[in-house]
Design an enzyme around this catalytic site. Structure first.
Site, PDB file in Angstrom:
ATOM      1  N   GLY A  40      47.103  33.940  25.045  1.00  9.64           N
ATOM      2  CA  GLY A  40      46.284  34.014  26.249  1.00  9.64           C
ATOM      3  C   GLY A  40      45.436  32.790  26.513  1.00  9.64           C
ATOM      4  O   GLY A  40      45.335  32.320  27.647  1.00  9.64           O
ATOM      5  N   ASP A  42      45.968  29.802  25.977  1.00  8.59           N
ATOM      6  CA  ASP A  42      46.754  28.654  26.450  1.00  8.59           C
ATOM      7  C   ASP A  42      47.374  28.876  27.822  1.00  8.59           C
ATOM      8  O   ASP A  42      47.420  27.948  28.643  1.00  8.59           O
ATOM      9  CB  ASP A  42      47.895  28.350  25.465  1.00  8.59           C
ATOM     10  CG  ASP A  42      47.411  27.730  24.162  1.00  8.59           C
ATOM     11  OD1 ASP A  42      46.303  27.172  24.154  1.00  8.59           O
ATOM     12  OD2 ASP A  42      48.145  27.801  23.168  1.00  8.59           O
ATOM     13  N   LYS A  44      47.559  32.295  29.801  1.00 12.13           N
ATOM     14  CA  LYS A  44      47.374  33.490  30.628  1.00 12.13           C
ATOM     15  C   LYS A  44      46.968  33.156  32.063  1.00 12.13           C
ATOM     16  O   LYS A  44      47.386  33.815  33.013  1.00 12.13           O
ATOM     17  CB  LYS A  44      46.341  34.429  30.007  1.00 12.13           C
ATOM     18  CG  LYS A  44      46.324  35.809  30.678  1.00 12.13           C
ATOM     19  CD  LYS A  44      45.253  36.705  30.098  1.00 12.13           C
ATOM     20  CE  LYS A  44      45.512  37.083  28.664  1.00 12.13           C
ATOM     21  NZ  LYS A  44      46.689  37.971  28.517  1.00 12.13           N
ATOM     22  N   GLY A  72      40.090  51.712  25.998  1.00 12.37           N
ATOM     23  CA  GLY A  72      40.363  52.924  25.237  1.00 12.37           C
ATOM     24  C   GLY A  72      41.774  52.987  24.696  1.00 12.37           C
ATOM     25  O   GLY A  72      42.058  53.782  23.789  1.00 12.37           O
ATOM     26  N   GLU A 106      54.120  40.169  17.607  1.00 10.06           N
ATOM     27  CA  GLU A 106      54.925  40.571  18.766  1.00 10.06           C
ATOM     28  C   GLU A 106      56.299  39.908  18.734  1.00 10.06           C
ATOM     29  O   GLU A 106      57.320  40.563  18.986  1.00 10.06           O
ATOM     30  CB  GLU A 106      54.198  40.198  20.055  1.00 10.06           C
ATOM     31  CG  GLU A 106      52.941  41.009  20.315  1.00 10.06           C
ATOM     32  CD  GLU A 106      52.116  40.470  21.469  1.00 10.06           C
ATOM     33  OE1 GLU A 106      50.991  40.956  21.665  1.00 10.06           O
ATOM     34  OE2 GLU A 106      52.587  39.547  22.166  1.00 10.06           O
TER      35      GLU A 106
END
Length: 202
Positions: A40, A42, A44, A72, A106
Site C-alpha cells: 500500500g 508504494d 495504493k 471489525g 498473500e
C-alpha cells in the site's frame, strides 16, 4: 487476440459469462474475480486504485483491502478467503514490497492456491526481489515466501517505470490481460462441464 477486440470484452463477453459479473451493489458479499496483491505505501494511491476502479467499471469484482473490508472484519480471514475464491491474482511488485509480511503471505497463498498470476513490476526488476531473513519470521514462512517469489519472477508480466511511463497505459494493459484471462478461465470451465455431461442414448 488483437488489443482492439479486447477493449470490447467487458460488455460483449462478460454478458456471456454471468458467473464473472458481480452485482454492482455488492462489493463485499460476492467472491472476487481478481485479488490485487500490493504494498500500500508504494502503490495504493496510484496504479492499484486506478486498476481497481477500472476493473470495477468493467463490471468485474476486484478485491482491494480498503475497498472490500470494513471495520471489525478479521484481516487474515477475509484476505485468505478472497484469495482462495478469486479466479486471478494480480501482484504489483514495488521497491518496498518484500518488506511486508502481509504482501509475501498473500503472494505465497496465491501461488499455493494455483491461481493464475499476473505480475506488474512497478519501479523494480524481478531480479531485485528477495526475501530478507531478519530473524523475526519463522523459517517455514521464509521458505514459502522465497518459493513464491521465485515462481513470480519467472512469470511473464508487465513492467512499469513511474518516472517515464503513463499510469493510464499500464492500467489499461493490465485490465485487458485480466479480462482476457478471465474469459479463458470461464471458457475452460464451460468445456470441462460439457465434457463431464453424460450423453443419453435413445
Amino acid at each position: 487476440m488483437h488489443r482492439s477486440s479486447i477493449v470490447n470484452f467487458p460488455r460483449q463477453f462478460l454478458r456471456q459469462y454471468p458467473s464473472i459479473q458481480p452485482a454492482v451493489t455488492s462489493r463485499i458479499a460476492k467472491p472476487c474475480d481478481v485479488f490485487i496483491n500490493h504494498r500500500g505505501i508504494d502503490t495504493k494511491r496510484t496504479v492499484v486504485t486506478l486498476l481497481y476502479d477500472h476493473l470495477f467499471r468493467s463490471n468485474l469484482h476486484p478485491f482491494l483491502d480498503n475497498k472490500n473490508m470494513k471495520p471489525g472484519d478479521k484481516l487474515f480471514d477475509n484476505i485468505n478467503s478472497a484469495i482462495r475464491k478469486c479466479k486471478v491474482g494480480v501482484t504489483v511488485f514495488s521497491p518496498r514490497y518484500c518488506e511486508s509480511y502481509f504482501c509475501l503471505h498473500e503472494l505465497a497463498l496465491i501461488m499455493e492456491s494455483k491461481k493464475k498470476v499476473i505480475p506488474i513490476f512497478c519501479d523494480i526488476k524481478p531480479s531485485q526481489l528477495r526475501v530478507v531473513n531478519d530473524g523475526k519470521c519463522p523459517m517455514e514462512d521464509i521458505r514459502r515466501f522465497r518459493w513464491a517469489l521465485e515462481e513470480a519472477k519467472y512469470t511473464v508480466g508487465l513492467t512499469f517505470d513511474s518516472l517515464k511511463g503513463n499510469w493510464s497505459e499500464v492500467v489499461t494493459s493490465a485490465s485487458d490481460i485480466i479480462i482476457e484471462t478471465l474469459v479463458e478461465i470461464e471458457s475452460e470451465k464451460r468445456m470441462q462441464r460439457h465434457k463431464s455431461t453424460p450423453i443419453l442414448r435413445a
